[in-house]
Structure formats: structure tokens, C-alpha cells
Design a protein around this motif. Structure first.
Motif, PDB file in Angstrom:
ATOM      1  N   LEU A   1       0.771  -1.138  -0.259  1.00 27.75           N
ATOM      2  CA  LEU A   1      -0.042  -0.028  -0.072  1.00 27.75           C
ATOM      3  C   LEU A   1       0.739   1.234   0.109  1.00 27.75           C
ATOM      4  O   LEU A   1       0.682   2.222  -0.588  1.00 27.75           O
ATOM      5  CB  LEU A   1      -0.972   0.051   1.465  1.00 27.75           C
ATOM      6  CG  LEU A   1      -1.935  -1.137   1.221  1.00 27.75           C
ATOM      7  CD1 LEU A   1      -2.867  -1.090   2.401  1.00 27.75           C
ATOM      8  CD2 LEU A   1      -3.035  -0.868   0.186  1.00 27.75           C
TER       9      LEU A   1
ATOM     10  N   ALA B   1      -2.434  -2.193  -7.948  1.00 27.40           N
ATOM     11  CA  ALA B   1      -3.136  -3.370  -6.954  1.00 27.40           C
ATOM     12  C   ALA B   1      -3.057  -4.765  -7.489  1.00 27.40           C
ATOM     13  O   ALA B   1      -2.936  -5.778  -6.781  1.00 27.40           O
ATOM     14  CB  ALA B   1      -4.569  -2.686  -6.802  1.00 27.40           C
TER      15      ALA B   1
ATOM     16  N   LEU C   1      -0.371  -6.745  -4.728  1.00 28.51           N
ATOM     17  CA  LEU C   1      -1.349  -7.193  -3.641  1.00 28.51           C
ATOM     18  C   LEU C   1      -1.660  -8.667  -4.300  1.00 28.51           C
ATOM     19  O   LEU C   1      -1.902  -8.913  -5.485  1.00 28.51           O
ATOM     20  CB  LEU C   1      -2.679  -6.515  -3.641  1.00 28.51           C
ATOM     21  CG  LEU C   1      -2.579  -5.075  -3.090  1.00 28.51           C
ATOM     22  CD1 LEU C   1      -3.775  -4.212  -2.820  1.00 28.51           C
ATOM     23  CD2 LEU C   1      -2.117  -5.145  -1.611  1.00 28.51           C
TER      24      LEU C   1
ATOM     25  N   VAL D   1      -8.268  -6.526   0.664  1.00 29.74           N
ATOM     26  CA  VAL D   1      -7.922  -5.113   0.543  1.00 29.74           C
ATOM     27  C   VAL D   1      -8.019  -5.018  -0.920  1.00 29.74           C
ATOM     28  O   VAL D   1      -8.369  -3.871  -1.429  1.00 29.74           O
ATOM     29  CB  VAL D   1      -6.647  -4.932   1.164  1.00 29.74           C
ATOM     30  CG1 VAL D   1      -5.966  -3.428   0.900  1.00 29.74           C
ATOM     31  CG2 VAL D   1      -6.746  -5.180   2.692  1.00 29.74           C
ATOM     32  N   ARG D   2      -7.308  -6.166  -1.675  1.00 30.39           N
ATOM     33  CA  ARG D   2      -7.128  -5.887  -3.131  1.00 30.39           C
ATOM     34  C   ARG D   2      -8.579  -5.845  -3.592  1.00 30.39           C
ATOM     35  O   ARG D   2      -8.931  -4.915  -4.763  1.00 30.39           O
ATOM     36  CB  ARG D   2      -6.301  -6.966  -3.634  1.00 30.39           C
ATOM     37  CG  ARG D   2      -6.324  -7.002  -5.218  1.00 30.39           C
ATOM     38  CD  ARG D   2      -5.689  -8.184  -5.507  1.00 30.39           C
ATOM     39  NE  ARG D   2      -5.900  -8.557  -7.236  1.00 30.39           N
ATOM     40  CZ  ARG D   2      -6.909  -8.993  -7.866  1.00 30.39           C
ATOM     41  NH1 ARG D   2      -7.630  -9.638  -7.144  1.00 30.39           N
ATOM     42  NH2 ARG D   2      -6.775  -9.249  -9.197  1.00 30.39           N
TER      43      ARG D   2
ATOM     44  N   LEU E   1      -9.963  -2.329  -2.972  1.00 26.91           N
ATOM     45  CA  LEU E   1      -9.268  -1.294  -3.685  1.00 26.91           C
ATOM     46  C   LEU E   1      -9.525  -1.242  -5.121  1.00 26.91           C
ATOM     47  O   LEU E   1      -9.797  -0.085  -5.888  1.00 26.91           O
ATOM     48  CB  LEU E   1      -7.831  -1.542  -3.391  1.00 26.91           C
ATOM     49  CG  LEU E   1      -6.972  -0.202  -4.289  1.00 26.91           C
ATOM     50  CD1 LEU E   1      -7.151   0.852  -3.464  1.00 26.91           C
ATOM     51  CD2 LEU E   1      -5.223  -0.715  -3.911  1.00 26.91           C
TER      52      LEU E   1
END
Length: 426
Positions: free
Chosen positions: A26, A85, A89, A95-96, A99
């Protein structure tokens, strides 16, 4: 302390090494995004804007009027973040997914805003051309923006719910009636704009007159749903676009393009002042330069006619004779033909209308050589100033209602007559 934090994360099956990798990824994504932002906005966009400010080309300034390049830069930033991303990731990272969802929404939004800016630039540039001025550009551009907004809304919804836009489109048919009701005015306006454009009925800059809506002035804007008219008193009248198709209106564009504006005004003449011309009056009018050829020609024509028909001229109602009214009409026509600010290639005449209880109506019908309002009014006023001034030369009087001055004059005459009558009786 660090051990206790690791133990707390372990309760949720989260390894500290995973958090470290996620934070590094990140951080790298944010760092690259900031660098790209600075390069694009502080570097490329600023450099292009300075170049445009120094340029005299209109299209250079139009490109920066709607934040086109700033929105393109933000769109590129979103795409780059999405690429990062996917690179940094892991595929199974929550989280990916979050995002990428935010990035997709970002890309859809700034794609829409970029297209909006591009359409605004196109409207500005086309509005300066003759073709653009004859088209309802504002309405067409707004229609395209509405279509793009609907598409973007479908994409937005499909991204949020994770479904294909095709599924949403299949359910959209059931809402057709609702959509038609909500967008009734834009649809009617779009159809009206196409008809106005195809038939060349109205364009920006035309002088429109529509008494039903109190509109009388220049068209300053034609949008998807309304037409704005700036009246001569500088007020703004807004008319629904479809009203220009369903109702009648007057467009003065033909008058402007012809280069001539019509004068159509009459003067009322007292019928009791009309009479045959005597020889003294003929000789007097014969000295008028504009009227001399007419007088000589008519006198010869009338003399020959009366001689051929052995007319007894001792009675004025026999044969043909010149009248002061006819001579006045002939003079006005020659005066207009000699006037330097009257068009000779358009209709020009002085005609006598049907008489009324107000008097005999003599109308001037001609066109000025300018369409400018102030100049037109000046020319018209000059013509009628001269008309009123020369009427007495033909022994004609203007017909008008009695005024206070007339009543005082009659009262004085009546008093004088009464006094003389008393003196004579005394």
C-alpha cells in the motif's frame, strides 16, 4: 509490546508478516500515485496550460476551459493504481478487492467527467462556426450527456452489486414507462430541437417574437428543454423547446438577412381638406423639383383628355382634374425614391387605405437600407417629419380629435360673435 500485538492478530488468523507485506504494498502504491500526481498536474498539465495562455488560438483556450486535462490526469492515476493493485497485492487479498472496486468506480466517474469536458470543448468550438450556429448544439450535447450519465449509472450499480450491466439492462425494460415520465421534457425538447434544426426554424442570435410567452428579442441560448430569449428591455424569457413546435412564433431572421427593414405606417388626413387644384396651386406645386415632372405630365395628359372629350371646364366636376391629395401621394412616392436610405429594389409605394370616421388613411410602405433598430427609427421619423411639414403646401390637414386648444379657440370665437351681435343689436 510487539509480541502482544502479534498474539492479538493471531487470534484472527492474521500473520504479522502478511500485514507487513500489505503495508509495504500500500505504501508503494501511494508513493507511486503521489509521484504520478505531481508529474501530471504540476508538470504536464501546468506546462500545457502555460503554452495555451501564450497562444492566440481559440481552441487552445477552449481545451482548458472545462478542466479536460486535469480530469484525464486523474483518470490515468486511477488506472495506474488499479494496475499496481494487481501487481503488488495477492489475488486472495480482501484489501485488493476493495481497492479494485474503488478504482473501478473512480475510472467510471472520471471517464464520464472527461467525456463531459470533451463535449463542452466541442460545443464551444462548434458554436463559433456557421454550421454550429444553425444547430441546437446545447440540446444535442445535453442529450448525449444524459445518455452517458445513464450508462455510467448502470456501470456504477453493476460494480457495487457485482453483477453484469446486461442483467440490469434486461430489467430496465420494465421501467420504460417511468423513464419516459421522468425524462418527458428532455425527450420532447430533443425532438423539438431536431425539428427546429432540420427545418432551419431557429438558431442562436435570431430575433424571435412570441407574444404568448411575452418574448420579443434575441435568442441567446437553445438548450435541451428551454430556449432563452433576451427581450429588448434586457429581461430574459424562458420558453419550453417543444412550445416552438406546437405554437406559432415569428422569426425576424429573414428581415435581417435581406438587409432591409419595412416601414409600414399611415397618416390620417382630414377629408374636408381634399379638393381640386386651382391653376395658382398647380403653378405653385410645379416649382417643387421632385413634383415638377409629374405635374407637367399630368397637366398635359388631363388637358389632352378633356380636349378629346370636349369637356365643359366651367363645371369642376366635368372631365379630369388634379387633386391635392393625389398630388401629395405622387410627391411622397417620388420623395421616397429619391431618399438615399430607402431600398429601391424592394417594394416601395404610397397607397390610400379605406377611409374611416377618423379620416382618409395614406400609408407609406417601403424598406430602409439598414436593419439596425436605432437607425431604422431615425429614418422613419425623418420621413414622417417631412411628411407633416409639407402637408400644408398641398392645403391638406391632419385628421385628429379636438384638443383643449381647439375648444378654447371655439369658445373665443363664440364669445366674439356674441359680442358683435350685441353691438349690432344695440
Amino acid at each position: 509490546m510487539l509480541q502482544s500485538i502479534e498474539d492479538w492478530f493471531s487470534q484472527y488468523n492474521i500473520q504479522m508478516s502478511q500485514l507487513t507485506q500489505l503495508a509495504e504494498a500500500l505504501g508503494l502504491i501511494v508513493l507511486i500515485a503521489v509521484i504520478i500526481h505531481l508529474v501530471l498536474h504540476r508538470g504536464v498539465v501546468s506546462w500545457l496550460k502555460r503554452r495555451a495562455d501564450k497562444s492566440q488560438a481559440i481552441w487552445h483556450h477552449a481545451l482548458f476551459s472545462g478542466n479536460l486535462f486535469s480530469r484525464i490526469a486523474l483518470l490515468i492515476q486511477g488506472i495506474v493504481i488499479g494496475i499496481q493493485a494487481n501487481l503488488w497485492l495477492s489475488q486472495d487479498s480482501a484489501v485488493r478487492e476493495v481497492l479494485l472496486t474503488l478504482v473501478n468506480l473512480w475510472v467510471v466517474m472520471y471517464t464520464l467527467l472527461t467525456l463531459y469536458s470533451l463535449l463542452s470543448v466541442l460545443e464551444t468550438l462548434l458554436g463559433r462556426t456557421q454550421v454550429g450556429r444553425n444547430l441546437p448544439l446545447r440540446g444535442i450535447i445535453q442529450s448525449i450527456k444524459i445518455v452517458l450519465f445513464v450508462i455510467a449509472a448502470l456501470m456504477f450499480t453493476s460494480i457495487l452489486i457485482g453483477k453484469s450491466p446486461v442483467i440490469l439492462l434486461s430489467g430496465l425494460g420494465a421501467m420504460t414507462a417511468v423513464i419516459m415520465l421522468v425524462f418527458k421534457d428532455p425527450i420532447l425538447g430533443l425532438v423539438a430541437g431536431i425539428q427546429l434544426s432540420a427545418n432551419k426554424m431557429l438558431s442562436v442570435g435570431d430575433w424571435l417574437e412570441m407574444p404568448k410567452y411575452g418574448a420579443d428579442g434575441d435568442v441567446i441560448d437553445i438548450s435541451l428543454t428551454t430556449v432563452k430569449v433576451q427581450n429588448w428591455d434586457k429581461t430574459i424569457t424562458t420558453i419550453p423547446s417543444y412550445a416552438l413546435i406546437s405554437d406559432s412564433f415569428k422569426n425576424w431572421k429573414g428581415m435581417t438577412e435581406s438587409g432591409g427593414r419595412r416601414i409600414k405606417r399611415h397618416v390620417l388626413i382630414d377629408a374636408t381638406s381634399v379638393h381640386f387644384l386651382s391653376k395658382e396651386e398647380i403653378n405653385h406645386l410645379n416649382r417643387a423639383q421632385l413634383l415638377e415632372p409629374y405635374i407637367k405630365h399630368k397637366v398635359k395628359e388631363i388637358t389632352d383628355y378633356n380636349a378629346q372629350h370636349h369637356v365643359d371646364e366651367s363645371c369642376c366636376i366635368n372631365g379630369r382634374r388634379l387633386t391635392n391629395l393625389g398630388s401629395f401621394r405622387a410627391y411622397l412616392e417620388r420623395y421616397l425614391r429619391a431618399h438615399p436610405e430607402i431600398r429601391k429594389d424592394m417594394t416601395l409605394m404610397v397607397r390610400q387605405l379605406a377611409p374611416s370616421h377618423d379620416g382618409i388613411s395614406m400609408e407609406i410602405y417601403c424598406f430602409t437600407n439598414t436593419t439596425a433598430w436605432v437607425e431604422y427609427e431615425r429614418i422613419q421619423a425623418d420621413i414622417f417629419d417631412h411628411l407633416y411639414a409639407v402637408m400644408s403646401e398641398f392645403d391638406l390637414r391632419v385628421a385628429q380629435a379636438p384638443t383643449g386648444s381647439d375648444f378654447r379657440h371655439w369658445h373665443q370665437e363664440k364669445a366674439q360673435t356674441s359680442t358683435l351681435a350685441k353691438v349690432s343689436n344695440g
